[in-house]
Design a protein around this motif. Structure first.
Motif, mmCIF file in Angstrom:
data_model
loop_
_atom_site.group_PDB
_atom_site.id
_atom_site.type_symbol
_atom_site.label_atom_id
_atom_site.label_comp_id
_atom_site.label_asym_id
_atom_site.label_seq_id
_atom_site.Cartn_x
_atom_site.Cartn_y
_atom_site.Cartn_z
ATOM 1 N N TYR A 31 -40.000 71.775 60.748
ATOM 2 C CA TYR A 31 -40.434 73.159 60.946
ATOM 3 C C TYR A 31 -40.580 73.819 59.588
ATOM 4 O O TYR A 31 -40.091 73.306 58.573
ATOM 5 N N GLY A 32 -41.246 74.979 59.563
ATOM 6 C CA GLY A 32 -41.357 75.733 58.319
ATOM 7 C C GLY A 32 -42.708 76.378 58.151
ATOM 8 O O GLY A 32 -43.576 76.310 59.042
ATOM 9 N N TYR A 38 -36.288 71.094 57.524
ATOM 10 C CA TYR A 38 -37.194 72.037 56.859
ATOM 11 C C TYR A 38 -38.276 71.260 56.122
ATOM 12 O O TYR A 38 -38.004 70.262 55.445
ATOM 13 N N THR A 82 -31.534 72.342 53.505
ATOM 14 C CA THR A 82 -31.864 73.723 53.859
ATOM 15 C C THR A 82 -31.311 74.054 55.244
ATOM 16 O O THR A 82 -31.575 73.334 56.219
ATOM 17 N N GLY A 139 -34.327 78.286 56.573
ATOM 18 C CA GLY A 139 -35.647 77.756 56.884
ATOM 19 C C GLY A 139 -36.415 78.622 57.860
ATOM 20 O O GLY A 139 -37.621 78.867 57.687
#
Length: 342
Positions: free
Chosen positions: A188-189, A225, A317, A322
């Motif tokens: 994700y990010g 992340y 992270t 994140g």
């Protein structure tokens, strides 16, 4: 020649992970050829924006072609003469594979086969390719370790990615190509895909619409992340499989072939993930609690130890950091004057 920057061919550079990986390599001075067909699986404008950023680097070029087109990919490969190949292009998504199986066979199997054939005919120093934690399938032994059996996929997406690992191993054994396949864990990010949960959740919460929470929220994921993921890929590109295994290695006994998890080994409950999003947005989500979806699994957890031993690096992270970074990006690009839909 040793001082020359590496020439890296990356498939899927207009995609989420390919964009971040290419960006990191370009910042380090590598020459990068991107291959991407800018498919309309999701918003092409988002892909174009990512590509625009990459094209600001003088050492980047892109070929707008499909990996299924063996002639076009072969021409681009031979003209660029890569030292390293990072194969990230794929038809992604567990749920989409239930309704559109043909695209997974075409892109994930045939496209990967084309690249393996090119690596056989035009050898490279290292061939790296993306797999997924979904290959662990019905396995319930946590954390997931690269040496565990992966013969029980529960989605066609997972089955095709597991098949590419097997294809890669056979080519590595037959032709001696050093290969690393890495398994991603719920990435994700910023610059993520609109079909990903975090993207959907943010859009719904900001519109005061309910979010769909599957398995009544009783799910756990080893969220990764995207910047940590890209850093891991770049580190692994220098960890070329040879004949000497490290402790706990997945190195094949008959080929310079290795499988590596990319995850932090810190599983997070789905409700905590949603909570981090609520905090970052300063909104409370209205939750539509639903049963488990077909093809999904209740929990994932990566063993990061092999990645640590090979590279000295592990994703660190936190979900809170994140998700906050994603929200800052999302609000800037999708609620500002960006020209993107959302």
């Amino acid at each position: 020649m040793a001082d020359q920057p590496p020439r890296v061919l990356i498939t899927g550079t207009a995609g989420f992970i390919g964009f971040h990986t290419a960006s990191r390599l370009l910042q380090q001075g590598a020459r990068v050829l991107g291959i991407d067909n800018f498919s309309d699986y999701y918003d092409v404008a988002l892909k174009e924006r990512r590509n625009d950023i990459l094209e600001n680097y003088p050492n980047f070029s892109v070929a707008r072609i499909s990996i299924e087109d063996v002639q076009a990919v072969g021409d681009a490969w031979r003209a660029f003469a890569p030292d390293v190949v990072i194969h990230l292009a794929a038809q992604a998504g567990v749920r989409y594979s239930i309704d559109h199986p043909e695209s997974y066979i075409s892109t994930n199997l045939i496209g990967t086969y084309n690249l393996l054939e090119l690596a056989r005919r035009h050898p490279v120093r290292h061939f790296l390719a993306a797999s997924t934690s979904s290959v662990y399938g019905a396995n319930r032994e946590m954390p997931f370790d690269e040496r565990q059996r992966t013969q029980t996929p529960i989605s066609l997406y997972a089955a095709t990615k597991g098949a590419t690992e097997l294809m890669g191993h056979s080519y590595s054994h037959l032709y001696g190509t050093p290969m690393t396949f890495f398994r991603f864990f719920t990435v994700y990010g910023p610059w993520g895909r609109p079909d990903m949960a975090l993207f959907k959740f943010a859009k719904a919460i900001l519109a005061d619409e309910p979010i769909d929470v599957f398995n009544n929220g009783e799910m756990v994921r080893d969220f990764t992340y995207v910047e940590d993921l890209a850093a891991s890929i770049v580190h692994l590109s220098a960890a070329i499989p040879g004949k000497e295994p490290v402790e706990g290695d997945s190195l094949s006994p008959v080929a310079p072939f290795r499988i590596v998890n990319i995850g932090g080994g810190k599983p997070t409950p789905l409700m905590d993930y949603i909570g981090a999003l609520e905090t970052a947005l300063n909104r409370t989500a209205r939750k539509n609690m639903l049963p488990m979806q077909q093809g999904d699994v209740p929990a994932t957890e990566a063993s990061p130890e092999l990645l640590r031993r090979l590279t000295g690096y592990v994703p660190t992270t936190s979900v809170e950091e994140g998700v906050a970074a994603f929200v800052a990006w999302y609000c800037d690009h999708y609620r500002g004057d960006s020209g993107l839909e959302g």
